[in-house]
Design a protein around this motif. Sequence first.
Motif, short mmCIF file in Angstrom:
data_model
loop_
_atom_site.label_atom_id
_atom_site.label_comp_id
_atom_site.label_asym_id
_atom_site.label_seq_id
_atom_site.Cartn_x
_atom_site.Cartn_y
_atom_site.Cartn_z
N UNK A 247 -54.94 50.19 -147.77
CA UNK A 247 -53.71 49.72 -147.09
C UNK A 247 -53.48 49.80 -145.77
N UNK A 248 -54.29 50.53 -145.06
CA UNK A 248 -54.03 50.68 -143.63
C UNK A 248 -54.92 49.85 -142.84
N UNK A 249 -55.55 49.02 -143.35
CA UNK A 249 -56.53 48.12 -142.65
C UNK A 249 -56.71 46.59 -143.30
N UNK A 250 -57.24 45.75 -142.36
CA UNK A 250 -57.59 44.61 -142.85
C UNK A 250 -59.05 44.12 -142.43
N UNK A 251 -59.62 43.02 -143.04
CA UNK A 251 -60.95 42.89 -142.43
C UNK A 251 -60.87 41.82 -141.42
N UNK A 252 -61.62 42.30 -140.31
CA UNK A 252 -62.04 41.27 -139.21
C UNK A 252 -62.23 39.85 -139.80
N UNK A 253 -63.22 39.88 -140.44
CA UNK A 253 -63.84 38.64 -141.20
C UNK A 253 -62.56 37.85 -141.75
N UNK A 254 -61.57 38.36 -142.42
CA UNK A 254 -60.61 37.57 -142.81
C UNK A 254 -59.58 37.13 -141.73
N UNK A 255 -59.46 37.66 -140.93
CA UNK A 255 -58.99 37.03 -139.44
C UNK A 255 -59.68 35.92 -139.13
N UNK A 256 -60.98 35.93 -138.82
CA UNK A 256 -61.85 35.15 -138.23
C UNK A 256 -61.95 34.11 -139.15
N UNK A 257 -62.00 33.98 -140.44
CA UNK A 257 -62.01 32.81 -141.35
C UNK A 257 -60.81 32.14 -141.19
N UNK A 258 -59.71 32.63 -141.09
CA UNK A 258 -58.42 31.96 -140.97
C UNK A 258 -58.60 30.99 -139.53
N UNK A 259 -58.97 31.55 -138.60
CA UNK A 259 -59.14 30.78 -137.29
C UNK A 259 -60.29 29.91 -137.44
N UNK A 260 -61.25 30.23 -137.98
CA UNK A 260 -62.51 29.16 -138.01
C UNK A 260 -62.15 27.72 -138.75
N UNK A 261 -61.29 28.17 -139.87
CA UNK A 261 -60.97 26.78 -140.77
C UNK A 261 -59.64 26.42 -140.73
N UNK A 262 -59.08 26.46 -139.37
CA UNK A 262 -57.65 26.33 -138.98
C UNK A 262 -57.47 24.81 -138.68
N UNK A 263 -56.86 24.04 -139.55
CA UNK A 263 -56.63 22.83 -139.06
C UNK A 263 -55.65 22.57 -137.81
N UNK A 264 -54.73 23.70 -137.75
CA UNK A 264 -54.02 23.60 -136.27
C UNK A 264 -54.82 23.76 -135.17
N UNK A 265 -55.82 24.61 -135.40
CA UNK A 265 -56.73 24.60 -133.95
C UNK A 265 -57.48 23.32 -133.70
N UNK A 266 -57.83 22.79 -134.66
CA UNK A 266 -58.46 21.40 -134.52
C UNK A 266 -57.38 20.41 -133.93
N UNK A 267 -56.39 20.44 -134.28
CA UNK A 267 -55.29 19.34 -133.82
C UNK A 267 -54.95 19.87 -132.26
N UNK A 268 -54.83 21.33 -132.06
CA UNK A 268 -54.61 21.70 -130.55
C UNK A 268 -55.85 21.16 -129.81
N UNK A 269 -57.10 21.29 -130.40
CA UNK A 269 -58.18 20.56 -129.15
C UNK A 269 -57.86 19.14 -128.95
N UNK A 270 -57.66 18.53 -130.19
CA UNK A 270 -57.50 16.97 -130.05
C UNK A 270 -56.19 16.77 -128.96
N UNK A 271 -55.08 17.50 -129.18
CA UNK A 271 -54.08 17.22 -128.09
C UNK A 271 -54.37 17.52 -126.92
N UNK A 272 -55.31 18.57 -126.64
CA UNK A 272 -55.67 18.67 -125.37
C UNK A 272 -56.48 17.79 -124.48
N UNK A 273 -57.39 16.94 -125.57
CA UNK A 273 -58.35 15.99 -125.05
C UNK A 273 -57.96 14.80 -125.86
N UNK A 274 -56.97 14.08 -125.58
CA UNK A 274 -56.70 12.98 -126.48
C UNK A 274 -57.60 11.64 -126.27
#
Length: 313
Positions: A247-274
């Motif tokens: 209960x005191x910890x989370x897995x780093x891999x769980x944080x990374x998979x949320x970032x690696x598979x994030x549609x918002x991050x892809x949209x962020x890159x697309x908006x920065x480089x239209x």
Amino acid sequence: KATVSVLNWAGWGRPFSRGNPPGVGCLPMLFQRDQRDDLFALSSDEYLQKFNVRCYLNDMVRLLLESRDEKPLEFISEYFLTVAKGTHVTHRAYEYIKATLHNRAAFCMLLRIVFDPKDFQAGLKIEDFAQLVYLLCPDLPYYMFKKVYSVVGPEDDGLPALMQAMGIHVYFAEFLNDLDTALQPADGLVPRELLSDATVTQVTKAKPAPDGDGAVTESAPTPPRDTVHLAFKNAAQRADVSADVSSEHVLLDHILVELYTSAELLQHISHRHPALHASLCKGGGVDGLVGGVVQAHDTMVASGRQRRQKTAK
């Protein structure tokens, strides 16, 4: 009449067919003027650094001298056309790909569109995944493959998920290093108290990227704060239902998979480089690109074989 003329000149009279609602057509024009004023306020060196002009000029001259092309002006024209379209990062060294954010974004987008997932079976091995990416970047560090493959894996969405994760890892390389430093994982476990606003502020704060000849001169890219917050939240929820995490910890891999598979991050890159998004992701610059990538790979192998034969003689 004078008022109408001024309004039309400023853009208020532009028709709907040009995509501008009545009464707001002048806003982009005024914004563009502000941008141009900002550019004229820069010194010559600052202007060249802002757009990484020296990076591309140095690279173009080096390639031209290596090829000794019979039509150098056409060579120069073609080089900058490929830079504008985003196809210039195919079969280039990792140092070049990470040198500018434009290059990183082009590489990230190409990874997701060059290879048709229907051509590959599920459960792609890490060696096969690496060989595919090496067709675009032959010296991408192997530790990146191991990191992405261990977090995302090939089972769920297969090749598209792996390619997206690799693109995000390359684009946000400095941020991911900072995240690892801030969370201080021990055996892959992160204390929950570190999933805080202070940590989000720390890892998303703008930082200068490594500088040097040909190095990226923009600030190192960071994800939006909300995206990092959401990754922390979802990772904590995963830990709540996992029997393998206290209960005191989370897995780093769980944080990374949320970032690696994030549609918002892809949209962020697309908006920065239209412009890149319009050229690559809408199909404007990738016709026949796969064949070109494979051909470039075959040419490299043949050239290496010839050099070894000459050396042996």
